[in-house]
Motif scaffolding. Structure first.
Motif, PDB file in Angstrom:
ATOM      1  N   MET A   1       4.376   4.934 -10.114  1.00  0.00           N
ATOM      2  CA  MET A   1       4.249   4.597  -8.709  1.00  0.00           C
ATOM      3  C   MET A   1       3.810   3.133  -8.585  1.00  0.00           C
ATOM      4  N   ALA A   2       4.481   2.391  -7.746  1.00  0.00           N
ATOM      5  CA  ALA A   2       4.174   0.968  -7.558  1.00  0.00           C
ATOM      6  C   ALA A   2       2.882   0.798  -6.764  1.00  0.00           C
ATOM      7  N   SER A   3       2.198  -0.273  -7.041  1.00  0.00           N
ATOM      8  CA  SER A   3       0.978  -0.603  -6.308  1.00  0.00           C
ATOM      9  C   SER A   3       1.327  -0.977  -4.866  1.00  0.00           C
ATOM     10  N   PRO A   4       0.500  -0.585  -3.902  1.00  0.00           N
ATOM     11  CA  PRO A   4       0.758  -1.005  -2.521  1.00  0.00           C
ATOM     12  C   PRO A   4       0.590  -2.512  -2.345  1.00  0.00           C
ATOM     13  N   TYR A   5      -0.003  -3.166  -3.344  1.00  0.00           N
ATOM     14  CA  TYR A   5      -0.260  -4.605  -3.263  1.00  0.00           C
ATOM     15  C   TYR A   5       0.765  -5.438  -4.031  1.00  0.00           C
ATOM     16  N   GLU A   6       1.819  -4.774  -4.529  1.00  0.00           N
ATOM     17  CA  GLU A   6       2.871  -5.508  -5.216  1.00  0.00           C
ATOM     18  C   GLU A   6       3.498  -6.487  -4.216  1.00  0.00           C
ATOM     19  N   GLY A   7       3.508  -7.747  -4.557  1.00  0.00           N
ATOM     20  CA  GLY A   7       4.030  -8.755  -3.634  1.00  0.00           C
ATOM     21  C   GLY A   7       2.953  -9.457  -2.824  1.00  0.00           C
ATOM     22  N   LEU A   8       1.699  -9.050  -2.992  1.00  0.00           N
ATOM     23  CA  LEU A   8       0.610  -9.668  -2.219  1.00  0.00           C
ATOM     24  C   LEU A   8       0.462 -11.153  -2.539  1.00  0.00           C
ATOM     25  N   LEU A   9       0.562 -11.527  -3.814  1.00  0.00           N
ATOM     26  CA  LEU A   9       0.454 -12.945  -4.172  1.00  0.00           C
ATOM     27  C   LEU A   9       1.562 -13.750  -3.508  1.00  0.00           C
ATOM     28  N   ASP A  10       2.768 -13.222  -3.509  1.00  0.00           N
ATOM     29  CA  ASP A  10       3.878 -13.915  -2.838  1.00  0.00           C
ATOM     30  C   ASP A  10       3.580 -14.106  -1.353  1.00  0.00           C
ATOM     31  N   HIS A  11       3.021 -13.074  -0.723  1.00  0.00           N
ATOM     32  CA  HIS A  11       2.649 -13.147   0.697  1.00  0.00           C
ATOM     33  C   HIS A  11       1.616 -14.259   0.919  1.00  0.00           C
ATOM     34  N   ALA A  12       0.571 -14.252   0.098  1.00  0.00           N
ATOM     35  CA  ALA A  12      -0.487 -15.262   0.241  1.00  0.00           C
ATOM     36  C   ALA A  12       0.083 -16.665   0.033  1.00  0.00           C
ATOM     37  N   GLU A  13       0.906 -16.836  -0.992  1.00  0.00           N
ATOM     38  CA  GLU A  13       1.466 -18.160  -1.259  1.00  0.00           C
ATOM     39  C   GLU A  13       2.473 -18.594  -0.194  1.00  0.00           C
ATOM     40  N   ARG A  14       3.158 -17.661   0.422  1.00  0.00           N
ATOM     41  CA  ARG A  14       4.096 -17.999   1.492  1.00  0.00           C
ATOM     42  C   ARG A  14       3.363 -18.684   2.655  1.00  0.00           C
ATOM     43  N   TYR A  15       2.150 -18.221   2.956  1.00  0.00           N
ATOM     44  CA  TYR A  15       1.416 -18.742   4.108  1.00  0.00           C
ATOM     45  C   TYR A  15       0.353 -19.779   3.753  1.00  0.00           C
ATOM     46  N   LEU A  16      -0.299 -19.619   2.597  1.00  0.00           N
ATOM     47  CA  LEU A  16      -1.386 -20.530   2.218  1.00  0.00           C
ATOM     48  C   LEU A  16      -0.927 -21.653   1.302  1.00  0.00           C
ATOM     49  N   GLY A  17       0.211 -21.469   0.661  1.00  0.00           N
ATOM     50  CA  GLY A  17       0.682 -22.421  -0.333  1.00  0.00           C
ATOM     51  C   GLY A  17       0.411 -21.897  -1.728  1.00  0.00           C
ATOM     52  N   ALA A  18       0.946 -22.591  -2.705  1.00  0.00           N
ATOM     53  CA  ALA A  18       0.820 -22.169  -4.097  1.00  0.00           C
ATOM     54  C   ALA A  18      -0.635 -22.210  -4.577  1.00  0.00           C
ATOM     55  N   VAL A  19      -0.937 -21.309  -5.498  1.00  0.00           N
ATOM     56  CA  VAL A  19      -2.262 -21.327  -6.131  1.00  0.00           C
ATOM     57  C   VAL A  19      -2.325 -22.544  -7.052  1.00  0.00           C
ATOM     58  N   GLU A 128       0.717 -15.043  12.914  1.00  0.00           N
ATOM     59  CA  GLU A 128       0.081 -13.721  12.957  1.00  0.00           C
ATOM     60  C   GLU A 128       0.448 -12.869  11.735  1.00  0.00           C
ATOM     61  N   GLU A 129       1.660 -13.024  11.220  1.00  0.00           N
ATOM     62  CA  GLU A 129       2.121 -12.218  10.081  1.00  0.00           C
ATOM     63  C   GLU A 129       1.249 -12.401   8.843  1.00  0.00           C
ATOM     64  N   PHE A 130       0.543 -13.522   8.752  1.00  0.00           N
ATOM     65  CA  PHE A 130      -0.318 -13.736   7.589  1.00  0.00           C
ATOM     66  C   PHE A 130      -1.471 -12.742   7.545  1.00  0.00           C
ATOM     67  N   ASN A 131      -2.020 -12.385   8.680  1.00  0.00           N
ATOM     68  CA  ASN A 131      -3.285 -11.657   8.770  1.00  0.00           C
ATOM     69  C   ASN A 131      -3.276 -10.246   8.202  1.00  0.00           C
ATOM     70  N   HIS A 132      -2.097  -9.634   8.088  1.00  0.00           N
ATOM     71  CA  HIS A 132      -1.980  -8.297   7.506  1.00  0.00           C
ATOM     72  C   HIS A 132      -0.853  -8.300   6.478  1.00  0.00           C
ATOM     73  N   TYR A 133      -1.111  -7.651   5.359  1.00  0.00           N
ATOM     74  CA  TYR A 133      -0.079  -7.476   4.346  1.00  0.00           C
ATOM     75  C   TYR A 133       0.406  -6.031   4.431  1.00  0.00           C
ATOM     76  N   GLY A 138       6.467  -1.004   5.178  1.00  0.00           N
ATOM     77  CA  GLY A 138       6.082  -1.697   6.407  1.00  0.00           C
ATOM     78  C   GLY A 138       4.736  -1.291   6.973  1.00  0.00           C
ATOM     79  N   ALA A 139       3.998  -0.451   6.258  1.00  0.00           N
ATOM     80  CA  ALA A 139       2.671  -0.029   6.730  1.00  0.00           C
ATOM     81  C   ALA A 139       1.625  -1.047   6.282  1.00  0.00           C
ATOM     82  N   PRO A 140       0.694  -1.435   7.167  1.00  0.00           N
ATOM     83  CA  PRO A 140      -0.352  -2.376   6.751  1.00  0.00           C
ATOM     84  C   PRO A 140      -1.269  -1.746   5.698  1.00  0.00           C
ATOM     85  N   VAL A 141      -1.499  -2.485   4.602  1.00  0.00           N
ATOM     86  CA  VAL A 141      -2.357  -1.989   3.522  1.00  0.00           C
ATOM     87  C   VAL A 141      -3.510  -2.939   3.220  1.00  0.00           C
ATOM     88  N   LEU A 142      -3.502  -4.132   3.831  1.00  0.00           N
ATOM     89  CA  LEU A 142      -4.561  -5.109   3.571  1.00  0.00           C
ATOM     90  C   LEU A 142      -4.665  -6.068   4.756  1.00  0.00           C
TER      91      LEU A 142
END
Length: 188
Positions: A1-19, A128-133, A138-142
């Motif tokens: 089973m995949a983690s609900p947070y798979e792709g979270l880093l991509d989401h953060a980098e899309r809005y905040l920029g690269a780590v 606004e899309e940044f505030n929830h992952y 499509g369900a908010p998990v973070l």
């Protein structure tokens, strides 16, 4: 089973920029329960510190959280410290912060600044899309809780004004206050 947070880093980098770099959970000589990643925005003159791992702690969350603080380039160390303070408060209190509310310290949190208070909010500079992952369904998990640094007079203004933080944000807009500058003067 995949983690609900798979792709979270991509989401953060899309809005905040690269780590650009990070602090491991044991940076202070003990496992504090979260790491901090530092991001550089590709378009805005902005750096951000973001916790990672807070969501895995045994805390009472309405929705699992990570904490973000954005600042001017060259102030990422200070932004990281503010993230550390608030993440440690969550661990100490056993619960997440959510959007709304905040933290007030008797003295400035960062030497040589007037910043003594933090509002827990949505990110004022990002969509606004940044505030929830959301997970793959499509369900908010973070939720990202953004720290809005304030001086003590600004904090007192928020408490006294009927519009609260929104009223202060209007004052900041009117005065063209650079709220990303952690060394700025109070706008009120």
């Amino acid at each position: 089973m995949a983690s609900p947070y798979e792709g979270l880093l991509d989401h953060a980098e899309r809005y905040l920029g690269a780590v650009t770099h990070g602090e491991p959970p044991d940076v202070g000589g003990y496992n504090r329960g979260f790491a901090i990643g530092f991001h550089r925005h590709p378009e805005h003159d902005m750096v951000s510190a973001a916790s990672t791992g807070l969501r895995f702690q045994d805390l009472d969350f309405q929705l699992p959280e990570e904490v973000v603080c954005s600042a001017r380039p060259g102030q990422e160390r200070e932004a990281g410290y503010l993230v550390h303070v608030v993440a440690e408060l969550a661990l100490k209190d056993g619960k997440g912060h959510g959007h709304g509310g905040g933290y007030r310290n008797a003295e400035p949190l960062i030497p040589e600044t007037q910043i003594s208070s933090l509002a827990y909010s949505v990110h004022p500079q990002l969509p606004e899309e940044f505030n929830h992952y959301n997970d793959a369904d499509g369900a908010p998990v973070l939720r990202f809780v953004t720290l809005i640094p304030m001086t003590d007079p600004e904090f007192r203004f928020v408490l006294a004004d009927n519009d609260g933080l929104q009223g202060l944000m209007e004052v900041w807009r009117t005065n063209r206050t650079d709220i990303l500058d952690l060394y700025r003067r109070s706008a009120v």
